[in-house]
Structures are given as C-alpha cells and as structure tokens.
Design a protein around this motif. Structure first.
Motif, PDB file in Angstrom:
ATOM      1  N   GLU A  18      -2.949   2.396   4.453  1.00  0.00           N
ATOM      2  CA  GLU A  18      -2.211   3.550   4.958  1.00  0.00           C
ATOM      3  C   GLU A  18      -0.726   3.427   4.626  1.00  0.00           C
ATOM      4  N   ASN A  19      -0.055   4.588   4.599  1.00  0.00           N
ATOM      5  CA  ASN A  19       1.404   4.661   4.419  1.00  0.00           C
ATOM      6  C   ASN A  19       1.870   4.049   3.097  1.00  0.00           C
ATOM      7  N   VAL A  20       1.140   4.314   2.026  1.00  0.00           N
ATOM      8  CA  VAL A  20       1.562   3.842   0.702  1.00  0.00           C
ATOM      9  C   VAL A  20       2.700   4.736   0.243  1.00  0.00           C
ATOM     10  N   ASP A  21       3.887   4.146   0.071  1.00  0.00           N
ATOM     11  CA  ASP A  21       5.038   4.972  -0.300  1.00  0.00           C
ATOM     12  C   ASP A  21       5.266   4.962  -1.809  1.00  0.00           C
ATOM     13  N   THR A  22       6.170   5.821  -2.245  1.00  0.00           N
ATOM     14  CA  THR A  22       6.380   5.992  -3.684  1.00  0.00           C
ATOM     15  C   THR A  22       6.969   4.751  -4.335  1.00  0.00           C
ATOM     16  N   ASP A  23       7.660   3.904  -3.584  1.00  0.00           N
ATOM     17  CA  ASP A  23       8.189   2.669  -4.160  1.00  0.00           C
ATOM     18  C   ASP A  23       7.076   1.658  -4.405  1.00  0.00           C
ATOM     19  N   GLN A  24       5.998   1.741  -3.634  1.00  0.00           N
ATOM     20  CA  GLN A  24       4.831   0.895  -3.893  1.00  0.00           C
ATOM     21  C   GLN A  24       4.022   1.464  -5.062  1.00  0.00           C
ATOM     22  N   ILE A  25       4.001   2.785  -5.180  1.00  0.00           N
ATOM     23  CA  ILE A  25       3.280   3.428  -6.285  1.00  0.00           C
ATOM     24  C   ILE A  25       3.970   3.102  -7.612  1.00  0.00           C
ATOM     25  N   ILE A  26       5.286   3.279  -7.668  1.00  0.00           N
ATOM     26  CA  ILE A  26       6.059   2.935  -8.871  1.00  0.00           C
ATOM     27  C   ILE A  26       7.407   2.370  -8.415  1.00  0.00           C
ATOM     28  N   PRO A  27       7.592   1.060  -8.512  1.00  0.00           N
ATOM     29  CA  PRO A  27       8.837   0.452  -8.033  1.00  0.00           C
ATOM     30  C   PRO A  27      10.082   1.040  -8.708  1.00  0.00           C
ATOM     31  N   ASP A  46       3.842  -4.145  -8.304  1.00  0.00           N
ATOM     32  CA  ASP A  46       4.042  -5.347  -7.490  1.00  0.00           C
ATOM     33  C   ASP A  46       2.792  -5.761  -6.728  1.00  0.00           C
ATOM     34  N   TRP A  47       1.788  -4.925  -6.695  1.00  0.00           N
ATOM     35  CA  TRP A  47       0.499  -5.283  -6.111  1.00  0.00           C
ATOM     36  C   TRP A  47      -0.463  -5.783  -7.190  1.00  0.00           C
ATOM     37  N   ARG A  48      -0.268  -5.324  -8.422  1.00  0.00           N
ATOM     38  CA  ARG A  48      -1.166  -5.694  -9.523  1.00  0.00           C
ATOM     39  C   ARG A  48      -0.783  -7.013 -10.190  1.00  0.00           C
ATOM     40  N   GLU A  52       5.565 -13.539 -12.238  1.00  0.00           N
ATOM     41  CA  GLU A  52       5.471 -14.067 -13.608  1.00  0.00           C
ATOM     42  C   GLU A  52       4.686 -13.120 -14.531  1.00  0.00           C
ATOM     43  N   GLY A  53       4.210 -12.019 -13.971  1.00  0.00           N
ATOM     44  CA  GLY A  53       3.459 -11.053 -14.773  1.00  0.00           C
ATOM     45  C   GLY A  53       1.968 -11.325 -14.860  1.00  0.00           C
ATOM     46  N   ASN A  54       1.476 -12.252 -14.049  1.00  0.00           N
ATOM     47  CA  ASN A  54       0.042 -12.554 -14.035  1.00  0.00           C
ATOM     48  C   ASN A  54      -0.680 -11.592 -13.091  1.00  0.00           C
ATOM     49  N   LYS A  55      -1.886 -11.193 -13.494  1.00  0.00           N
ATOM     50  CA  LYS A  55      -2.673 -10.299 -12.649  1.00  0.00           C
ATOM     51  C   LYS A  55      -2.986 -10.942 -11.303  1.00  0.00           C
ATOM     52  N   PHE A  59      -6.367  -7.652  -6.207  1.00  0.00           N
ATOM     53  CA  PHE A  59      -6.017  -6.235  -6.081  1.00  0.00           C
ATOM     54  C   PHE A  59      -7.062  -5.374  -6.780  1.00  0.00           C
ATOM     55  N   VAL A  60      -7.425  -4.272  -6.152  1.00  0.00           N
ATOM     56  CA  VAL A  60      -8.568  -3.466  -6.586  1.00  0.00           C
ATOM     57  C   VAL A  60      -8.453  -2.965  -8.031  1.00  0.00           C
ATOM     58  N   LEU A  61      -7.254  -2.613  -8.497  1.00  0.00           N
ATOM     59  CA  LEU A  61      -7.128  -2.133  -9.872  1.00  0.00           C
ATOM     60  C   LEU A  61      -7.381  -3.238 -10.902  1.00  0.00           C
ATOM     61  N   ASN A  62      -7.375  -4.485 -10.462  1.00  0.00           N
ATOM     62  CA  ASN A  62      -7.680  -5.612 -11.351  1.00  0.00           C
ATOM     63  C   ASN A  62      -9.128  -6.067 -11.239  1.00  0.00           C
ATOM     64  N   ASN A  63      -9.912  -5.371 -10.444  1.00  0.00           N
ATOM     65  CA  ASN A  63     -11.321  -5.710 -10.254  1.00  0.00           C
ATOM     66  C   ASN A  63     -12.158  -4.857 -11.205  1.00  0.00           C
ATOM     67  N   PRO A  64     -12.751  -5.467 -12.241  1.00  0.00           N
ATOM     68  CA  PRO A  64     -13.482  -4.680 -13.250  1.00  0.00           C
ATOM     69  C   PRO A  64     -14.729  -3.984 -12.725  1.00  0.00           C
ATOM     70  N   SER A  65     -15.169  -4.325 -11.509  1.00  0.00           N
ATOM     71  CA  SER A  65     -16.355  -3.638 -10.973  1.00  0.00           C
ATOM     72  C   SER A  65     -16.022  -2.255 -10.433  1.00  0.00           C
ATOM     73  N   TYR A  66     -14.714  -1.953 -10.305  1.00  0.00           N
ATOM     74  CA  TYR A  66     -14.276  -0.619  -9.899  1.00  0.00           C
ATOM     75  C   TYR A  66     -13.702   0.108 -11.103  1.00  0.00           C
ATOM     76  N   SER A  67     -14.021   1.379 -11.201  1.00  0.00           N
ATOM     77  CA  SER A  67     -13.455   2.199 -12.277  1.00  0.00           C
ATOM     78  C   SER A  67     -13.537   3.656 -11.839  1.00  0.00           C
ATOM     79  N   GLY A  68     -12.963   4.525 -12.647  1.00  0.00           N
ATOM     80  CA  GLY A  68     -13.090   5.945 -12.374  1.00  0.00           C
ATOM     81  C   GLY A  68     -11.764   6.662 -12.399  1.00  0.00           C
ATOM     82  N   SER A  69     -11.847   7.974 -12.341  1.00  0.00           N
ATOM     83  CA  SER A  69     -10.652   8.813 -12.420  1.00  0.00           C
ATOM     84  C   SER A  69     -10.289   9.433 -11.074  1.00  0.00           C
ATOM     85  N   ILE A  70     -10.885   8.898  -9.988  1.00  0.00           N
ATOM     86  CA  ILE A  70     -10.561   9.348  -8.636  1.00  0.00           C
ATOM     87  C   ILE A  70     -10.075   8.150  -7.827  1.00  0.00           C
ATOM     88  N   LEU A  71      -8.873   8.268  -7.261  1.00  0.00           N
ATOM     89  CA  LEU A  71      -8.328   7.256  -6.373  1.00  0.00           C
ATOM     90  C   LEU A  71      -8.597   7.695  -4.935  1.00  0.00           C
TER      91      LEU A  71
END
Length: 195
Positions: A18-27, A46-48, A52-55, A59-71
């Motif tokens: 809940e309460n995901v703000d625009t700075d979390q969406i795109i820093p 910053d969640w992905r 150091e730039g490592n996945k 985090f759900v977007l890094n989980n290959p078992s999830y996919s799709g065009s609906i968030l």
C-alpha cells in the motif's frame, strides 16, 4: 497514434504494497530526461536492484515465474509528487493496465495520458485477485474496456469499473490529446466555415 486498448487478457504481476508513491515508482535521480525512453528500465529501481546494481531476487519483478502486462497494486498507488515520469516508467516497462482499490488522482490522469489503464476495484475484489495470482502465477485477468468490466478468470468473478468517457474514447482509438483533436479536424473546419 498509440496502440488501441479494447480487451486485454494477461497474467499479472502482484505488488501487494500500500501507499506506493511516485518516488518508489521512479526515483528522483532518474528525472533528468525529458523524453519517455528508458524509464521502464528504472521502474521500482531501488526495490529491484541493490546499491551495487545487483538484482534483489526477492522482489516480484525479478521473479521469472511472474509475467504479464497487468500490474496488481495495493491501495493508494501513485501517491506523492505529480511526476509524469512515474506513468512513463510503468508504460515503458510494458504494463498496459494497473489494478488497485485506489489511485492518487494525478497518477491516474498521467497513466491515462500515457495509454495505461488504471482500474479501480473494491478492496475485496483486489484481494481476490492477489489470492488467485499467489496460488497460481499463470492465472489471468481480463479487462474489457468497452464494457468497463474486469474479470478474475480463476474465479470467474467480475466487477464494473468507472472511466472518464473522453479518456475511454482516447484509449479505444489509440489517441493522445493531439490525436483526438486531429480526428475532429473535419468537424472543426465545418464549424468554422459555418460561423
């Protein structure tokens, strides 16, 4: 012209926060660009990724078992600053729709302006979707824009959703605001000539 949005059936990526703000969406550090290109690469940066730039594998977007065009997002998605870049990032990542029980108004309008459909559902229906996707990552959702319905295909439950009629017309035709005006050029010229 953009891709038309009529009926979308897709698997989903769940973000039950809940309460995901625009700075979390795109820093904020990524807001220097003035065009839409590349913003999807930094969606939820910053969640992905760690510093150091490592996945971050959890985090759900890094989980290959999830996919799709609906968030599927928790309540109050897109709060905070009014940056349109947040909608650019969501669209740039490949999402065509975001489903939540509540959106911040400015994010909702920015999403519509960028051909991303924000679908507001009841909290119980949202939880129903989260439960279905958690039990089977391949479960799908169908969003029918002409009829303004969303269906959880795992349970066959549906809800109606509201949308501004003008924005609905734009999405159905793949128009942005300029495309819409150009589509009315003949009508405008006729009106001008008959004044």
């Amino acid at each position: 012209m953009r891709e038309k949005f009529e009926k979308l059936t897709s698997t989903c990526i769940p973000l039950p926060i809940e309460n995901v703000d625009t700075d979390q969406i795109i820093p904020a550090r990524f807001l220097k660009a003035t065009t839409r290109e590349g913003f999807g690469d930094n969606l939820f940066r910053d969640w992905r990724f760690d510093k150091e730039g490592n996945k971050i594998e959890s985090f759900v977007l890094n989980n290959p078992s999830y996919s799709g065009s609906i968030l599927i997002a928790g309540k109050n998605f897109g709060s905070g600053s009014s940056r349109e870049h947040a909608a650019w990032a969501v669209a740039g990542y490949g999402f065509r729709a975001v489903v939540s029980s509540f959106f911040a108004d400015i994010f909702k309008n920015n999403a519509l302006n960028n051909c991303v459909l924000p679908v507001v559902v009841s909290e119980s229906f949202l939880q129903n979707i989260f439960d279905s996707v958690e039990s089977d990552h391949l479960n799908t959702i169908t969003i029918d824009l002409p009829n303004q319905t969303i269906t959880n295909n795992a349970t066959e439950e549906s809800e109606k959703f509201d949308i501004n009629p003008y924005k609905k017309d734009c999405l159905l035709n793949g128009f942005d605001d300029i495309d819409y005006l150009l589509s009315k050029k003949a009508d405008i010229e006729t009106w001008e000539n008959n004044r």
